[in-house]
Write a protein that holds these residues in place. Structure first.
Motif, PDB file in Angstrom:
ATOM      1  N   GLN A 125      63.206  84.170 -79.951  1.00 60.29           N
ATOM      2  CA  GLN A 125      62.316  83.660 -78.913  1.00 60.29           C
ATOM      3  C   GLN A 125      62.257  82.132 -78.929  1.00 60.29           C
ATOM      4  O   GLN A 125      62.289  81.484 -77.884  1.00 60.29           O
ATOM      5  CB  GLN A 125      60.910  84.230 -79.077  1.00 60.29           C
ATOM      6  N   ARG A 126      62.177  81.559 -80.122  1.00 60.07           N
ATOM      7  CA  ARG A 126      62.134  80.099 -80.223  1.00 60.07           C
ATOM      8  C   ARG A 126      63.427  79.463 -79.706  1.00 60.07           C
ATOM      9  O   ARG A 126      63.405  78.406 -79.086  1.00 60.07           O
ATOM     10  CB  ARG A 126      61.857  79.679 -81.673  1.00 60.07           C
ATOM     11  N   VAL A 127      64.564  80.114 -79.955  1.00 57.62           N
ATOM     12  CA  VAL A 127      65.829  79.616 -79.420  1.00 57.62           C
ATOM     13  C   VAL A 127      65.812  79.689 -77.886  1.00 57.62           C
ATOM     14  O   VAL A 127      66.251  78.761 -77.201  1.00 57.62           O
ATOM     15  CB  VAL A 127      67.021  80.416 -79.984  1.00 57.62           C
ATOM     16  N   ALA A 128      65.292  80.781 -77.344  1.00 53.98           N
ATOM     17  CA  ALA A 128      65.211  80.927 -75.885  1.00 53.98           C
ATOM     18  C   ALA A 128      64.303  79.861 -75.279  1.00 53.98           C
ATOM     19  O   ALA A 128      64.607  79.304 -74.211  1.00 53.98           O
ATOM     20  CB  ALA A 128      64.703  82.326 -75.531  1.00 53.98           C
ATOM     21  N   ILE A 129      63.204  79.555 -75.951  1.00 60.30           N
ATOM     22  CA  ILE A 129      62.312  78.486 -75.483  1.00 60.30           C
ATOM     23  C   ILE A 129      63.032  77.144 -75.557  1.00 60.30           C
ATOM     24  O   ILE A 129      62.938  76.317 -74.650  1.00 60.30           O
ATOM     25  CB  ILE A 129      61.011  78.458 -76.308  1.00 60.30           C
ATOM     26  N   GLY A 130      63.783  76.926 -76.658  1.00 57.11           N
ATOM     27  CA  GLY A 130      64.540  75.689 -76.798  1.00 57.11           C
ATOM     28  C   GLY A 130      65.550  75.507 -75.682  1.00 57.11           C
ATOM     29  O   GLY A 130      65.723  74.398 -75.141  1.00 57.11           O
ATOM     30  N   ARG A 131      66.228  76.596 -75.320  1.00 56.18           N
ATOM     31  CA  ARG A 131      67.195  76.525 -74.221  1.00 56.18           C
ATOM     32  C   ARG A 131      66.499  76.175 -72.907  1.00 56.18           C
ATOM     33  O   ARG A 131      67.014  75.385 -72.102  1.00 56.18           O
ATOM     34  CB  ARG A 131      67.945  77.848 -74.094  1.00 56.18           C
TER      35      ARG A 131
END
Length: 361
Positions: A141-147
């Motif tokens: 989820q944090r990677v998706a937010i970062g993207r």
């Protein structure tokens, strides 16, 4: 300062969706409602994945859609960050390549500085070279937010951000979303059907039902004491009953209404003697005692019989009855044990007049 305005109408078969949103970069707007109410459809309309029948969207003064003037900015040029429920990460790419997917191929110094800010804020710097298929749900989820942040969006959309996470992770995600909002100053729209999430994150809230905003305002007010009967039903207000107004005391700000054989005091509303009204009160606002309490400020004290005791993950629900009048009261397991209450036992319930609210059709 980023600002968002959207007035949209979308019709699909028998589903008619109306949208009226105004927000700034200080806002975290909650779209709250059951499945099928139109929450995710609104996100798709903002993103440009669906086309409205009519309407207008402007972001920071730039019109990205206006059906009247036939203005249309395609989805990939709208600079809107989106985190779907399933994250949709690219499984063949590393964490850092997922995040930088929407950034220029050759990163400048400012790009790298912004990228470091994202990874530091999200605490994923040490995951940069990992494959996303080896991440936990919270890490994905944090990677998706970062993207979503990497494109420097003017609007951030989060679709059910804690729906697949356990309660502990959900709390940490809420903290993270607040930190992101404070750090990047991006107007954020959050889709949820979780009341705790709405209360923790929202600065404003729209309740949706069948494509319509039925109530809008501050989350604590709407989810605490809604004005509409339909909203109260959607957010599971446990006690909703019909009563007849028998007295209005403008000096003390009290309305007395009859609920079967009980005279219940509620705040003063614009009603007339003899009016039939709907009254709501949350089960958590009702106090339970095994002896009649005295010298208290609560205006409503009734002797009841406990007719059912139900336990779930959030506590104990007592179903109580006084004549034909019924109430649900929510207490903790430790309170139940201390009071030593059992089914069939007589007890007392008490609640303030201010805990009650009148509901409009």
């Amino acid at each position: 300062m980023n600002s968002i305005e959207a007035q949209l109408n979308y019709i699909n078969n028998n589903f008619n969706l109306s949208v009226d949103i105004k927000m700034t970069d200080s806002d975290r707007l909650i779209l709250y409602g059951p499945s099928g109410s139109g929450k995710t459809t609104i996100l798709k309309l903002l993103l440009g994945l669906l086309q409205p029948n009519r309407g207008k969207i402007s972001i920071s003064g730039q019109v990205i859609l206006d059906t009247q003037t036939e203005t249309y900015i395609p989805a990939h040029k709208r600079k809107i960050g989106y985190v779907p429920q399933d994250y949709r990460l690219f499984p063949h790419l590393s964490v850092i390549n997922n995040i930088t997917y929407g950034m220029p191929k050759h990163l400048t110094g400012s790009h790298k500085k912004f990228l470091n800010l994202i990874t530091d804020t999200l605490s994923i710097s040490d995951l940069a070279d990992r494959n996303v298929t080896n991440l936990s749900g919270g890490e994905m989820q944090r990677v998706a937010i970062g993207r979503a942040l990497s494109i420097r969006p003017n609007l951030l959309l989060l679709d059910e951000p804690s729906t697949s996470l356990d309660s502990e992770l959900s709390i940490s995600v809420r903290t993270l979303i607040k930190r992101i909002h404070e750090e990047f100053k991006i107007p954020t729209i959050i889709v949820t059907h979780d009341q705790q999430e709405a209360l923790a994150l929202g600065t404003q809230l729209h309740v949706l039902h069948n494509g319509q905003f039925i109530e809008s305002g501050e989350p604590s007010i709407i989810l605490g004491q809604p004005q509409k009967l339909q909203t109260a039903a959607l957010i599971d207000i446990e006690n909703i009953f019909s009563a007849t107004v028998t007295e209005r005391d403008s000096t003390n700000g009290i309305t007395v209404c009859q609920y079967h054989s009980l005279n219940v005091e509620i705040p003063l509303y614009d009603t007339q003697i003899g009016d039939s009204i709907q009254v709501g009160i949350k089960a958590s606002d009702i106090i339970v005692a095994t002896k009649r309490p005295t010298h208290i400020s609560a205006r409503n004290v009734f002797e009841v019989e406990v007719i059912h005791i139900d336990q779930d993950h959030s506590g104990i629900m007592l179903k109580c009855k006084s004549g034909l009048s019924e109430f649900s009261a929510k207490i903790t397991k430790s309170a139940l044990d201390d009071l030593d209450i059992s089914q069939g036992q007589n007890a007392y319930i008490l609640f303030k007049a201010s805990s009650c609210f009148m509901l409009k059709p």
